[in-house]
Each structure stands twice: as C-alpha cells, then as structure tokens.
Enzyme design. Structure first.
Site, short mmCIF file in Angstrom:
data_model
loop_
_atom_site.label_atom_id
_atom_site.label_comp_id
_atom_site.label_asym_id
_atom_site.label_seq_id
_atom_site.Cartn_x
_atom_site.Cartn_y
_atom_site.Cartn_z
N GLY A 123 0.82 -1.14 -0.02
CA GLY A 123 -0.11 -0.21 -0.07
C GLY A 123 0.76 1.14 0.03
O GLY A 123 0.41 2.17 -0.56
N SER A 124 2.04 1.07 0.85
CA SER A 124 2.97 2.41 0.74
C SER A 124 3.40 2.69 -0.69
O SER A 124 3.56 3.85 -0.96
CB SER A 124 4.13 2.08 1.83
OG SER A 124 3.61 2.13 2.89
N ASP A 181 -7.09 1.59 3.88
CA ASP A 181 -7.93 0.78 5.18
C ASP A 181 -9.49 0.81 4.98
O ASP A 181 -10.30 0.54 5.65
CB ASP A 181 -7.86 1.54 6.39
CG ASP A 181 -6.29 1.60 6.89
OD1 ASP A 181 -5.80 0.88 6.60
OD2 ASP A 181 -6.03 2.45 7.77
N SER A 223 -4.22 -1.42 0.08
CA SER A 223 -3.11 -2.33 0.63
C SER A 223 -3.74 -3.57 0.61
O SER A 223 -4.96 -3.94 1.19
CB SER A 223 -2.70 -1.60 2.16
OG SER A 223 -1.73 -2.54 2.49
N HIS A 234 -5.11 -6.01 6.42
CA HIS A 234 -6.30 -5.29 5.70
C HIS A 234 -7.30 -6.10 5.14
O HIS A 234 -7.45 -7.43 5.29
CB HIS A 234 -5.61 -4.62 4.37
CG HIS A 234 -4.68 -3.53 5.00
ND1 HIS A 234 -5.09 -2.07 4.83
CD2 HIS A 234 -3.63 -3.43 5.35
CE1 HIS A 234 -4.28 -1.38 5.47
NE2 HIS A 234 -3.18 -1.98 5.89
N ASN A 241 11.08 -0.60 -9.50
CA ASN A 241 10.40 -1.82 -9.62
C ASN A 241 9.54 -2.17 -8.54
O ASN A 241 10.01 -2.79 -7.49
CB ASN A 241 11.54 -3.04 -9.98
CG ASN A 241 10.88 -4.30 -10.18
OD1 ASN A 241 9.72 -4.52 -10.51
ND2 ASN A 241 11.54 -5.48 -10.10
#
Length: 469
Positions: free
Chosen positions: A88-89, A196, A246, A251, A319
């Site tokens: 997710g980041s 979330d 995410s 999650h 990547n």
C-alpha cells in the site's frame, strides 16, 4: 485423468488433506487466547491458489495477476482500472509520483508545489509528497470520524496548491461531497488513500454537486467535469483521479505484502504503470516483446532514432511489481470480500452497542454522514471524565491479551523524522494533538468472534469500574 496420472491433481489432493487436518477454529480461552486488533483469514482456497501459481513456475506477475487486476477493478467501479504493486505504501508512492510525470504536460505537479493533507494518519500517505519535492500542507481533523475537517480546506489554499491527498481513516470515508467540490473549485488533483477502506462507499446528497475527475489537455486544463445522478453513489476509490489499496495481512483482503493503484483514466494508468515498472516508456507485460509493434521505430528524448523501446525511460521509476503467487492468494480472497466487509460492519455495530456503557469515559466513533464505512478498526478517544492516561488503559488491555493500536503516527509533524522537513500548517491541529494523546483502536476484523468482542468490551468496562464479576 485421475490424480495417479495427473501430478497437479495429486498435489491438489495433498493440499486438501493438509487443509482438512488443520482446519477448524480453536476454542477461545478468555485471558489466554489473544484478541488481535487485526489479522488475516485464509483457508484452503487461498492455499490451493498459491500452490497452483507455484507449480506454474512463473515468478513475476502473470495470469493470476491479470485476473486479479480485472476482478478488483470490477468490484471497485464500472470504469476503474487496477494496477498491482508490492505494498500500500508503494501504491501511494506510485499514485503521487504519477502526478509529477512530464507525460502530463502542463498539468504535472512540480517540486515546490503544495499538496493538502492531514497530519493525523499513516506516514506513507504523506511521505510521497516529500519524496517528490512538494510541500505537504496540514489542516485539522474532526473528532468522532477522525477524518479531515472540510470547513478548514479554504485555509490551506495558496497560489502553489496543486492537489489533495487524503486517507479514508480506518475505513470511514471522509466528506467526499465537500472535498470533490473543493478540488473542482480550485482545479486540484485528488488522490484517495483507500488502504484501510476497501468496500466502503459514499452517496452524495440530492443537493450536492456531482464532480468526476478528468485528465487535463493542452486545450482544456480542467481536472473535473460534471457528473450525473447515476454517479452519486460510488465505492471509495472512484471519486479521485487516483486511489490506492493495501493487501497487507491486516487489511480487508490479503496477499501477504501487496497493494494496488486505481484510476479510471487511461493516461494516468499508463503513467502509473511506467512508474511501477522502472519508469520505462514500454508497456510490454513481463516476458513479452514488441507489444506496440514498433519496438525499434521510436525516437524519444535525445536518444538516437530506433533506440530499443524496452530500454527507454519516460519517468523516474522503480520496480514495484508483485509475484503471481501473491496475486493467486488475493484472487481467492476476492471471493470472500463481501463477507469480510459485512463481518467488519457487524463487529463494529456490536462494539458500538456494547461500549455505550462507557460513553462517559470514551468518545465512540461515528460514520461520516452519507457514508457506508468498511471498518478497519474501532477507534475510541478518552474523555476528560475518564481521568486516566491512555497508557494505563492500554497496559490493562495488554495484560488481558487484548491487542490495541494507536491512530498510526498521531501527529506527523511531531514525529522524529519530520524535524527539518519542508511543510506548512494551515490551521491549528487541536484535534490532531488530542488523538495523538488520547486515541486508540481495537479490532473488528472477520477473525474475531462475538465472544472475543464481548471479552474486550468487558475488560474496558472493568477498567472503568463498570463491570464486576
């Protein structure tokens, strides 16, 4: 062909036997069995899918990923496109970096421009703003919903304001009517962090303006266009130019590590894919060559004519792809997503009812008006009447094996790594500071039983002297 002559069938049979032997819930023992704030729910379907992908031996993105991206997009919205990434980041990094691409022409954000956000939340919602050389501008949030206070948005505007990047806190959508109207009024990009909030939705009221994102052109720089009444009710992830998800085990669905970028715009999708895939201009899938049909016929930048398109880079990229085994797990999880979302809502409703007894000591959460959250957690904030420190309550719950989490970074501007960073605060952060000191959340994930939820509620009541055995 039976399992004795089909090796894959034999493996599937073995996996089935293994899962059968290890299936079934364990008995809950209050005070001994942990009650985690988050977790995964996987079973035979996910295990079979992962083993099937392993047997393919195709270790990068492949057939399972292609199916997952399509089915995820279909779930989120009719015009949505999905692009998987490794977290997710990373999804936030790709989404925000996309808006800085020179491929967007005059619409691209540039270093030094400002992007509106909040300081209450997870760091990697905001970090890509800093990583791209822009300036985050923070305003306060609302108590109860823990989302941006839209009445403060105008305070954040300056001649350098170019975008809004916001997360739907703990699965509770922010006021999308106000935020999209603000973005349309000031011609700003909007990125929705839905990490979330998969499965949450928002319905604009009949008197609210309906705005849809669009990509500007040289002839028309507008970033928004009018929608219709058919566009009033949508899943989150359909309101902004880009959105993120995410798939970490905490999650709504999981592939272990993983995430996704969502967009309804073909150009933004192409740029996001380039940023994810080393920054290359080529869009060939792994293992493929010459998808465009003119691999050695391009001339871009100041490269010589005919330079291999597979090694031509139009964006600053990375990547950030996933493996097909991860996609296989998530593909099986998608079948269970509606049930997962319903379980989260059911568990949230149960805790809301049970903890009414503590309303004097805890501010209980509430959904944003016009929203249907897909709850990630159950946040509470100590009231002055509680007359206790948060750390004492958390210590009590930890002693009784009940897991808790803070509202992530609390106030980002007070985190050690923010010292010396270039940012601007456009309103006081009174509520943000309060949640930094007094807020925490407990779990509502599908692996929690009613017995576990009742045990957690009872221990909170006991801490405040409201429950006696």
């Amino acid at each position: 062909m039976n399992s004795s002559t089909d090796p894959r069938s034999a493996v599937r049979d073995a996996v089935h036997r293994y899962c059968e032997q290890n299936a079934g819930p364990r008995a809950f023992v209050p005070g001994e069995t942990p009650v985690p704030p988050s977790g995964k729910v996987i079973g035979e379907a996910e295990t079979q899918a992962m083993v099937e992908a392993a047997l393919d031996g195709w270790l990068t993105t492949g057939r399972f990923n292609a199916d997952f991206e399509q089915r995820l997009a279909d779930f989120v919205g009719k015009s949505c496109q999905a692009l998987t990434v490794n977290s997710g980041s990373s999804a936030n990094l790709v989404a925000v970096s996309t808006l800085f691409s020179p491929m967007l022409g005059p619409g691209a954000i540039r270093a030094g421009d400002e992007i509106v956000s909040v300081a209450a939340g997870f760091p990697t919602t905001v970090n890509p703003i800093l990583q791209n050389g822009a300036v985050p501008v923070f305003i306060d949030i609302l108590p109860g919903t823990y989302n941006i206070d839209p009445t403060l948005l105008e305070k954040a505007v300056s001649p350098r304001t170019r975008a809004v990047v916001l997360a739907h806190t703990l699965g509770n959508p922010y006021d999308l009517a106000a935020v999209t109207a603000f973005c349309a009024r000031h011609n700003l990009w909007l990125v929705e962090d839905c990490c979330d909030a998969l499965g949450a939705s928002y319905t604009l009221s009949p008197d609210a303006e309906v705005w849809l994102p669009r990509t500007p052109t040289h002839d028309d720089p507008a970033l928004w266009q009018r929608g219709t009444d058919n566009d009033r009710s949508r899943h989150v992830g359909n309101f902004g130019h880009l959105a993120t998800l995410s798939f970490y085990p905490a999650h709504h669905i999981t592939m272990g590590e993983g995430g996704a970028v969502l967009t309804s715009d073909a150009l933004l999708r192409r740029v996001a894919e380039s940023v994810r895939d080393w920054g290359r201009d080529c869009w060939c899938a792994p293992g493929c060559d010459n998808t465009c049909g003119k691999r050695f016929d391009w001339q871009l930048g100041s490269l010589p004519e005919g330079y291999d398109h597979k090694y031509t880079y139009s964006n600053l990229g990375y990547n950030l792809k996933i493996t097909d085994m991860q996609a296989a797990c998530a593909l099986a999880q998608l079948d269970r997503l509606p049930g997962f979302v319903e379980a989260r809502r059911r568990n949230f409703a149960h805790l809301s009812e049970r903890l009414q007894s503590c309303a004097e000591f805890l501010d209980l959460p509430r959904a944003t008006p016009s929203s249907d959250p897909s709850w990630f957690g159950f946040p509470v904030t100590l009231t002055p009447q509680a007359a206790t420190r948060r750390v004492d309550l958390l210590g009590w719950l930890d002693q009784h094996r009940i897991g808790t989490r803070l509202l992530f970074a609390g106030n980002l501007t007070r985190q050690p790594y923010f010292a010396g960073r270039n940012y601007r605060v456009a309103s006081d952060l009174t509520v943000t500071d309060r949640i930094m000191s007094d807020t925490f959340w407990i779990g509502v994930w599908p692996g929690l039983t009613t017995e576990m939820l009742d045990y957690a509620a009872t221990q909170i009541e006991t801490f405040f002297g409201l429950h006696f055995d």
